[in-house]
Every structure is written in structure tokens, then in C-alpha cells.
Design a protein around this motif. Structure first.
Motif, mmCIF file in Angstrom:
data_model
loop_
_atom_site.group_PDB
_atom_site.id
_atom_site.type_symbol
_atom_site.label_atom_id
_atom_site.label_comp_id
_atom_site.label_asym_id
_atom_site.label_seq_id
_atom_site.Cartn_x
_atom_site.Cartn_y
_atom_site.Cartn_z
ATOM 1 N N GLU A 14 0.762 -1.231 -0.129
ATOM 2 C CA GLU A 14 0.037 -0.187 0.110
ATOM 3 C C GLU A 14 0.899 1.123 -0.061
ATOM 4 O O GLU A 14 1.818 1.432 0.647
ATOM 5 C CB GLU A 14 -1.014 -0.019 1.303
ATOM 6 C CG GLU A 14 -1.951 1.049 1.288
ATOM 7 C CD GLU A 14 -2.838 1.215 2.612
ATOM 8 O OE1 GLU A 14 -3.267 2.195 2.509
ATOM 9 O OE2 GLU A 14 -2.763 0.257 3.305
ATOM 10 N N ILE A 15 0.740 2.239 -0.909
ATOM 11 C CA ILE A 15 1.345 3.434 -1.008
ATOM 12 C C ILE A 15 0.718 4.436 -0.127
ATOM 13 O O ILE A 15 -0.294 4.948 -0.678
ATOM 14 C CB ILE A 15 1.639 3.714 -2.674
ATOM 15 C CG1 ILE A 15 2.208 2.690 -3.221
ATOM 16 C CG2 ILE A 15 2.552 4.970 -2.545
ATOM 17 C CD1 ILE A 15 3.478 1.945 -2.986
ATOM 18 N N ASP A 36 9.066 0.781 -8.094
ATOM 19 C CA ASP A 36 8.354 -0.142 -8.958
ATOM 20 C C ASP A 36 6.888 -0.133 -8.410
ATOM 21 O O ASP A 36 6.025 -0.050 -9.207
ATOM 22 C CB ASP A 36 8.947 -1.603 -8.882
ATOM 23 C CG ASP A 36 10.048 -1.712 -9.861
ATOM 24 O OD1 ASP A 36 10.430 -0.885 -10.562
ATOM 25 O OD2 ASP A 36 10.824 -2.775 -9.682
ATOM 26 N N ASN A 37 6.662 -0.309 -7.302
ATOM 27 C CA ASN A 37 5.263 -0.118 -6.566
ATOM 28 C C ASN A 37 4.567 1.201 -6.892
ATOM 29 O O ASN A 37 3.378 1.234 -7.115
ATOM 30 C CB ASN A 37 5.272 -0.569 -5.190
ATOM 31 C CG ASN A 37 5.508 -2.086 -4.794
ATOM 32 O OD1 ASN A 37 4.787 -3.005 -5.734
ATOM 33 N ND2 ASN A 37 6.247 -2.278 -4.055
ATOM 34 N N GLN A 40 3.713 1.497 -10.288
ATOM 35 C CA GLN A 40 2.549 0.398 -10.783
ATOM 36 C C GLN A 40 1.188 1.039 -10.051
ATOM 37 O O GLN A 40 0.267 1.128 -11.205
ATOM 38 C CB GLN A 40 2.824 -0.779 -10.021
ATOM 39 C CG GLN A 40 1.962 -1.748 -10.277
ATOM 40 C CD GLN A 40 1.845 -3.371 -9.329
ATOM 41 O OE1 GLN A 40 2.748 -3.387 -8.893
ATOM 42 N NE2 GLN A 40 1.055 -3.960 -9.653
ATOM 43 N N GLN A 41 1.222 1.717 -9.117
ATOM 44 C CA GLN A 41 0.110 2.356 -8.501
ATOM 45 C C GLN A 41 -0.340 3.605 -9.303
ATOM 46 O O GLN A 41 -1.446 3.937 -9.730
ATOM 47 C CB GLN A 41 0.268 2.927 -7.137
ATOM 48 C CG GLN A 41 0.400 1.665 -6.034
ATOM 49 C CD GLN A 41 -1.163 1.026 -6.054
ATOM 50 O OE1 GLN A 41 -2.121 1.574 -6.238
ATOM 51 N NE2 GLN A 41 -0.910 -0.152 -5.810
ATOM 52 N N PHE A 42 0.697 4.168 -9.931
ATOM 53 C CA PHE A 42 0.473 5.355 -10.945
ATOM 54 C C PHE A 42 -0.416 5.078 -12.310
ATOM 55 O O PHE A 42 -1.501 5.653 -12.488
ATOM 56 C CB PHE A 42 1.588 6.049 -11.398
ATOM 57 C CG PHE A 42 1.470 7.105 -12.034
ATOM 58 C CD1 PHE A 42 0.875 8.343 -11.770
ATOM 59 C CD2 PHE A 42 2.135 7.159 -13.259
ATOM 60 C CE1 PHE A 42 0.623 9.568 -12.757
ATOM 61 C CE2 PHE A 42 1.737 8.096 -14.491
ATOM 62 C CZ PHE A 42 1.243 9.419 -14.174
ATOM 63 N N VAL A 52 -1.330 9.821 -4.649
ATOM 64 C CA VAL A 52 -0.111 9.977 -4.022
ATOM 65 C C VAL A 52 1.187 9.492 -5.085
ATOM 66 O O VAL A 52 2.191 9.973 -4.971
ATOM 67 C CB VAL A 52 -0.123 8.865 -3.042
ATOM 68 C CG1 VAL A 52 0.977 8.539 -2.116
ATOM 69 C CG2 VAL A 52 -1.165 9.365 -1.918
ATOM 70 N N ALA A 53 0.835 8.328 -5.800
ATOM 71 C CA ALA A 53 1.970 8.103 -6.694
ATOM 72 C C ALA A 53 2.172 9.067 -7.722
ATOM 73 O O ALA A 53 3.470 9.424 -7.906
ATOM 74 C CB ALA A 53 1.385 6.812 -7.631
ATOM 75 N N GLN A 54 1.647 9.732 -7.892
ATOM 76 C CA GLN A 54 1.744 10.742 -9.075
ATOM 77 C C GLN A 54 2.615 11.994 -8.292
ATOM 78 O O GLN A 54 3.408 12.574 -8.927
ATOM 79 C CB GLN A 54 0.445 11.486 -9.654
ATOM 80 C CG GLN A 54 0.787 12.793 -10.791
ATOM 81 C CD GLN A 54 -0.474 13.147 -11.446
ATOM 82 O OE1 GLN A 54 -1.690 12.777 -10.719
ATOM 83 N NE2 GLN A 54 -0.223 13.830 -12.435
#
Length: 115
Positions: A14-15, A36-37, A40-42, A52-54
Motif C-alpha cells: 500500500e502506497i 516499482d510499486n 505500478q500504482q500510478f 499519491v503515486a503521481q
């Protein structure tokens, strides 16, 4: 030589903003699996996870030393999207700051690309 490590296993974690911000702490080992995670979430996530990923990827891209992680990302990531991100980091520094880098950084930079 850049320090990096991969987390055991390949499951996405979980990010959270706190976890993702670890990528921006250049005083610790660069976590390729976490990158990588986040990537992947992005690309595959939605809602808060994708936002959050962005945010983290944008901040990482804007960090003046992020390009120094390109060789580690290319060498240790198994994710083609992460490798593409790394190449974007390198392209950005070449286009915008290469001539301003200290000579020992630009002269000593050797990156092997293994896709």
C-alpha cells in the motif's frame, strides 16, 4: 556506486504518503521495489493511491539528484515502466542541466542500458 535493494517478494504494498516519501530521502538506500510499486500504482491504481503515486513521481522527477539513481533503476528494476521513468530522468538532466553539472559528475557518468 549507488546503494539499492529490493524488498523480498513482488507483491505491491500500500502506497501511503509516508511510505512513498522514502523515495525522496536520498540519505537512505534507494528502494527499487518501492519505486516499482509507486509506478505500478500510478499506471494501474485509482483514487488516492494514484494521486499519491503521481505526487511522489513528480517530486522525484524534480529532485536535483534523482538522475543519480538512473543506473540503479535500469540495473535492478524488472519493471519496464520504471526503466522508462529512469530514462526520462536522464533525458531531463541532459537537456536542462548537463553543462551545469560538476565536471566529475558529467565526465564520470556511464550508464549501461539493459532493457
Amino acid at each position: 556506486i549507488f546503494e539499492c535493494y529490493k524488498r523480498a517478494g513482488t507483491m505491491a504494498i500500500e502506497i501511503t504518503p509516508e511510505v512513498a516519501m522514502q523515495l525522496l530521502d536520498f540519505n537512505q538506500k534507494f528502494d527499487i521495489a518501492l519505486l516499482d510499486n509507486v509506478i505500478q500504482q500510478f499506471y494501474n491504481g485509482f483514487g488516492q493511491q494514484q494521486q499519491v503515486a503521481q505526487q511522489v513521481l513528480t517530486q522525484l522527477k524534480e529532485h536535483p539528484d534523482s538522475w543519480t539513481k538512473v543506473d540503479a533503476i535500469l540495473a535492478y528494476s524488472g519493471n519496464l515502466q520504471s526503466k522508462y521513468f529512469a530514462l526520462q530522468l536522464l533525458e531531463d538532466v541532459i537537456k536542462t542541466r548537463w553543462k551545469a553539472l560538476p565536471k566529475e559528475q558529467s565526465d564520470g557518468t556511464s550508464i549501461s542500458v539493459n532493457l
